[in-house]
Design an enzyme around this catalytic site. Structure first.
Site, PDB file in Angstrom:
ATOM      1  N   GLY A 282      23.627   9.032  87.137  1.00 46.11           N
ATOM      2  CA  GLY A 282      23.357   8.907  88.560  1.00 46.11           C
ATOM      3  C   GLY A 282      22.241   9.802  89.039  1.00 46.11           C
ATOM      4  N   THR A 283      21.957   9.663  90.315  1.00 47.63           N
ATOM      5  CA  THR A 283      20.861  10.397  90.941  1.00 47.63           C
ATOM      6  C   THR A 283      21.350  11.002  92.250  1.00 47.63           C
ATOM      7  OG1 THR A 283      19.385   8.709  90.041  1.00 47.63           O
ATOM      8  CG2 THR A 283      18.444  10.213  91.643  1.00 47.63           C
ATOM      9  N   VAL A 284      20.787  12.145  92.614  1.00 45.64           N
ATOM     10  CA  VAL A 284      21.150  12.807  93.862  1.00 45.64           C
ATOM     11  C   VAL A 284      19.932  12.850  94.779  1.00 45.64           C
ATOM     12  CG1 VAL A 284      22.143  14.867  94.925  1.00 45.64           C
ATOM     13  CG2 VAL A 284      22.789  14.239  92.597  1.00 45.64           C
ATOM     14  N   TYR A 346      24.767  18.800 103.228  1.00 44.21           N
ATOM     15  CA  TYR A 346      23.632  19.381 102.507  1.00 44.21           C
ATOM     16  C   TYR A 346      23.289  20.735 103.106  1.00 44.21           C
ATOM     17  CZ  TYR A 346      18.932  20.178 100.734  1.00 44.21           C
ATOM     18  OH  TYR A 346      17.829  20.734 100.142  1.00 44.21           O
ATOM     19  N   ASP A 389      36.042  27.242  88.908  1.00 44.60           N
ATOM     20  CA  ASP A 389      34.619  27.356  88.563  1.00 44.60           C
ATOM     21  C   ASP A 389      33.880  28.180  89.610  1.00 44.60           C
ATOM     22  OD1 ASP A 389      32.374  27.050  87.078  1.00 44.60           O
ATOM     23  OD2 ASP A 389      32.094  24.917  87.463  1.00 44.60           O
TER      24      ASP A 389
END
EC number: 2.7.11.1
Length: 545
Positions: A282-284, A346, A389
């Site tokens: 995929g792409t962001v 974002y 994490d």
């Protein structure tokens, strides 16, 4: 002139910068090539059965055999198959016996000294298995939840320790031959920090919490016997397999997703698409919400390339219900052809990693970041979610100084570091000792990681970053609370805060709720004090590339 002089005099000083960047390239640590292949399974019994039927059909004989054959029950293929290997430790010679060649090669280049091996052979085996787990290297990160009634989980690879009275120790180490992705996996190893975090939106964050075994397995450490004439202890590992749940078909998954995602064309709702990350599946992009003007991050994932599509459904459902000011929140999702588009908040300030590696933070600024992270962790833990994490790479900053944990990691396939995972599973510098040694653990693993991240903010890097990965794991498992380079430079309340986070005894380690009341957080500066550091880190990063 006086006005000009006044302007210069009133201008705030530039934030303190680190003399050299402490960021280490992930490719610098070569622990040797790991072979993740497994032995082939025995021949398929179905093939032999077909041949037998063929021969019986052409050879003369009693035709009633066919009838009897039909009455025979179907015998399924072998399941839950385990290959057992034996590893022992001879306290006389100080050598491991029966160790797989691959493990022996890793140990030889690990820089773990003979005296360290003799001091704690069980820890050596723990980290070897943890580091070399083929399931770990292929595992995907997905959101996980704990049972409200049980904070801790007992690892399916917990240790049974028994004494052997006659021969050198030859206990079994279960090595699962079944590579089915649905099996319960051990706690995954976190990959090493890349040379530069282009966008932490390409990372996955929440990792799967392994299922509680059906029965408790005693866990206790081993130590070499003081009398060298006595036989060494046995190091025994048992693997318990969980029952497999039936998989959802691709069509069932698509149908469920259609009932969850928003209807409409996201290309009409969002504009100004700009690619910020590219991965295997995929792409962001960043984009602008046409109606509100809000800048968002959009993950576009090819569903055919997602190994655990059904888990994505659970993540969307839960993330819709779990919103928090200190988490990079889920906003919306769409199905566009074969792709799932997930819209997230974002933050333009980048990751905390850039700030800790390029600038120097004071205690007030560190306290502010710790407070925001603890608020996020208290929220997650109260909702039975363990993050697992926590590190600077997974903390995003707004240009206003806002601090947020990254989203719930829809797909590890999106990260561009997948090429390293087949040969180097990395060192979990931020991981708690109880995870490395596969003991029972709960939400307080996140508190340990927060303490390590606080050391990052002080020193620019976590402890053991420059050690051989395997030795770093050993040191995490055996050293206890890591030592600071210059502890005398810290205030007493900061040292106490670190000690509460980095307490080896989990019962004594502070919880998120408790640590939010700690005196250290009372010296926190306003979040706006982080803005100059963020700007300086961005400028330094730009100059480095």
């Amino acid at each position: 002139m006086s006005n000009n002089g006044l302007d210069i005099q009133d201008k705030p000083p530039a934030p303190p910068m680190r003399n050299t960047s402490t960021m280490i390239g992930a490719g610098s640590k070569d622990a040797g090539t790991l072979n993740h292949g497994s032995k082939p399974l025995p021949p398929n019994p179905e093939e032999k059965k077909k041949k037998d039927r063929f021969y019986r059909s052409i050879l003369p004989g009693d035709k009633t055999n066919k009838k009897k054959e039909k009455e025979r029950p179907e015998i399924s293929l072998p399941s839950d198959f385990e290959h057992t290997i034996h590893v022992g430790f001879d306290a006389v010679t100080g050598e491991f016996t029966g160790m797989p060649e691959q493990w022996a090669r890793l140990l030889q280049t690990s820089n773990i000294t003979k005296s360290e091996q003799k001091k704690n052979p069980q820890a050596v085996l723990d980290v070897l298995e943890f580091y070399n787990s083929k399931k770990t290297s292929n595992s995907q990160k997905y959101m996980s939840f704990t049972d409200k009634s049980a904070e801790d989980y007992n690892s399916s690879n917990a240790l049974n320790v028994k004494a052997v009275s006659e021969t050198p120790a030859v206990p079994p180490v279960s090595e699962d031959e079944d590579d089915d992705d649905d099996d319960a996996t051990p706690p995954p190893v976190i990959a090493p920090r890349p040379e530069h975090t282009k966008s932490v939106y390409t990372r996955s964050v929440i990792e799967p919490l392994p299922v509680t075994p059906t029965r408790d397995v005693a866990t206790s450490p081993i130590s070499p016997t003081e009398n060298n004439t006595t036989p060494p202890d046995a190091l025994t590992r048992n693997t318990e397999k969980q029952k497999k749940k039936p998989k959802m078909s691709d069509e069932e998954i698509l149908e469920k997703l259609r009932s969850i995602v928003s209807v409409g064309d996201p290309k009409k709702k969002y504009t100004r698409f700009e690619k910020i990350g590219q991965g295997a599946s995929g792409t962001v992009y960043t984009a602008m919400d046409v109606a509100t003007g809000q800048e968002v991050a959009i993950k576009q994932m090819n569903l055919q390339q997602q190994p655990k599509k059904e888990l994505i459904i659970n993540e969307i459902l839960v993330m819709r219900e779990n919103k928090n000011p200190n988490i990079v929140n889920y906003l919306d999702s769409y199905l566009v052809g074969d792709e799932l588009w997930v819209v997230m908040e974002y933050l333009a300030g980048g990751s905390l990693t850039d700030v800790v590696t390029e600038t120097c933070m004071d205690e007030g600024q560190i306290a502010a970041v710790c407070r925001e992270c603890l608020q996020a962790l208290e929220f997650l833990h109260s909702n039975q979610v363990i993050h697992r994490d926590i590190k600077s790479d997974n903390i995003l900053l707004g240009m206003d100084g806002s601090v947020k944990l990254t989203d719930f990691g829809f797909c590890a396939q999106i990260t561009p570091e997948q090429s390293k995972r087949s040969t180097m599973v990395g060192t979990p510098y931020w991981m708690a000792p109880e995870v490395v040694t596969r003991k029972a653990y709960g939400p307080k693993v996140d508190i340990w990681s927060l303490g390590i991240m606080a050391i990052e903010m002080i020193e620019g890097e976590p402890p053991y970053l420059n050690e051989n990965p395997l030795r770093a794991l050993y040191l995490i498992a055996t050293n206890g609370t890591p030592e600071l380079q210059n502890p005398e430079k810290l205030s007493a309340i900061f040292r106490d805060f670190l000690n509460r986070c980095l307490e080896m005894d989990v019962e004594k380690r502070g919880s998120a709720k408790e640590l939010l009341q700690h005196q250290f957080l009372k010296i926190a500066k306003p979040l706006s004090s982080l803005t100059p550091l963020i700007a300086a880190a961005k400028e330094a990063t730009k100059n480095n590339h």
